[in-house]
Motif scaffolding. Sequence first.
Motif, PDB file in Angstrom:
ATOM      1  N   GLN A  64     -28.922 -17.848 -29.386  1.00 47.57           N
ATOM      2  CA  GLN A  64     -29.653 -17.439 -30.577  1.00 47.57           C
ATOM      3  C   GLN A  64     -30.086 -18.680 -31.333  1.00 47.57           C
ATOM      4  O   GLN A  64     -29.239 -19.483 -31.761  1.00 47.57           O
ATOM      5  CB  GLN A  64     -28.801 -16.539 -31.466  1.00 47.57           C
ATOM      6  CG  GLN A  64     -29.570 -15.924 -32.606  1.00 47.57           C
ATOM      7  CD  GLN A  64     -28.828 -14.772 -33.241  1.00 47.57           C
ATOM      8  OE1 GLN A  64     -27.612 -14.623 -33.099  1.00 47.57           O
ATOM      9  NE2 GLN A  64     -29.551 -13.922 -33.950  1.00 47.57           N
ATOM     10  N   LYS A 107     -34.403 -16.354 -34.868  1.00 48.77           N
ATOM     11  CA  LYS A 107     -34.797 -15.594 -33.684  1.00 48.77           C
ATOM     12  C   LYS A 107     -33.689 -14.632 -33.284  1.00 48.77           C
ATOM     13  O   LYS A 107     -32.539 -14.780 -33.668  1.00 48.77           O
ATOM     14  CB  LYS A 107     -35.113 -16.539 -32.531  1.00 48.77           C
ATOM     15  CG  LYS A 107     -36.337 -17.420 -32.767  1.00 48.77           C
ATOM     16  CD  LYS A 107     -36.704 -18.192 -31.517  1.00 48.77           C
ATOM     17  CE  LYS A 107     -37.972 -19.002 -31.718  1.00 48.77           C
ATOM     18  NZ  LYS A 107     -38.348 -19.760 -30.484  1.00 48.77           N
ATOM     19  N   GLU A 108     -34.076 -13.640 -32.477  1.00 48.39           N
ATOM     20  CA  GLU A 108     -33.100 -12.682 -31.979  1.00 48.39           C
ATOM     21  C   GLU A 108     -32.264 -13.300 -30.865  1.00 48.39           C
ATOM     22  O   GLU A 108     -32.691 -14.227 -30.189  1.00 48.39           O
ATOM     23  CB  GLU A 108     -33.826 -11.434 -31.463  1.00 48.39           C
ATOM     24  CG  GLU A 108     -34.507 -10.628 -32.538  1.00 48.39           C
ATOM     25  CD  GLU A 108     -35.090  -9.327 -32.014  1.00 48.39           C
ATOM     26  OE1 GLU A 108     -35.555  -8.518 -32.823  1.00 48.39           O
ATOM     27  OE2 GLU A 108     -35.060  -9.122 -30.785  1.00 48.39           O
ATOM     28  N   ARG A 109     -31.088 -12.734 -30.704  1.00 46.67           N
ATOM     29  CA  ARG A 109     -30.240 -13.167 -29.604  1.00 46.67           C
ATOM     30  C   ARG A 109     -30.872 -12.739 -28.278  1.00 46.67           C
ATOM     31  O   ARG A 109     -31.314 -11.597 -28.150  1.00 46.67           O
ATOM     32  CB  ARG A 109     -28.849 -12.551 -29.757  1.00 46.67           C
ATOM     33  CG  ARG A 109     -27.798 -13.154 -28.876  1.00 46.67           C
ATOM     34  CD  ARG A 109     -26.419 -12.657 -29.277  1.00 46.67           C
ATOM     35  NE  ARG A 109     -26.064 -13.089 -30.627  1.00 46.67           N
ATOM     36  CZ  ARG A 109     -24.851 -12.945 -31.142  1.00 46.67           C
ATOM     37  NH1 ARG A 109     -23.879 -12.391 -30.425  1.00 46.67           N
ATOM     38  NH2 ARG A 109     -24.595 -13.339 -32.377  1.00 46.67           N
ATOM     39  N   GLU A 110     -30.891 -13.646 -27.317  1.00 47.24           N
ATOM     40  CA  GLU A 110     -31.531 -13.365 -26.040  1.00 47.24           C
ATOM     41  C   GLU A 110     -30.609 -13.740 -24.887  1.00 47.24           C
ATOM     42  O   GLU A 110     -29.812 -14.685 -24.990  1.00 47.24           O
ATOM     43  CB  GLU A 110     -32.842 -14.159 -25.891  1.00 47.24           C
ATOM     44  CG  GLU A 110     -32.672 -15.658 -25.898  1.00 47.24           C
ATOM     45  CD  GLU A 110     -33.967 -16.411 -25.653  1.00 47.24           C
ATOM     46  OE1 GLU A 110     -35.007 -15.767 -25.422  1.00 47.24           O
ATOM     47  OE2 GLU A 110     -33.946 -17.654 -25.687  1.00 47.24           O
TER      48      GLU A 110
END
Length: 127
Positions: A39, A43-46
Amino acid sequence: QVQLAESGGGLVQAGGSLGLSCAASGRTFADYAMGWFRQAPGKEREIVAAITWNGARTYNADSVKGRFTISRDNAKKTVYLQMNSLKPEDTGVYYCAADFNPGPGRLRMGPDAYAYWGQGTQVTVSS
């Protein structure tokens, strides 16, 4: 219950390498698939990579293919992420996570599928 603890993060220059480890305790390690997520700020966790319980199948996100390698050692209850040719865009907090119900031979990509998480380790890649 499963406890996960990441280690190995740090600061590295672009083009360098880092190796992350995630040590598990509690429930039998070989019972579950494992994933590495990251993360970045804002931003979103990916998902970065995932591996089945026996290591027979792995997944790598397109952004890290050819550069990152996930592996596991069930005897040591540890999953690893070797990161090579690091880029500034790889910067973020890296988390390992456990998925108890992926289905036979399957790997799931969404964070919601993973029930247990480590506390995260910071990886910073300078340009």
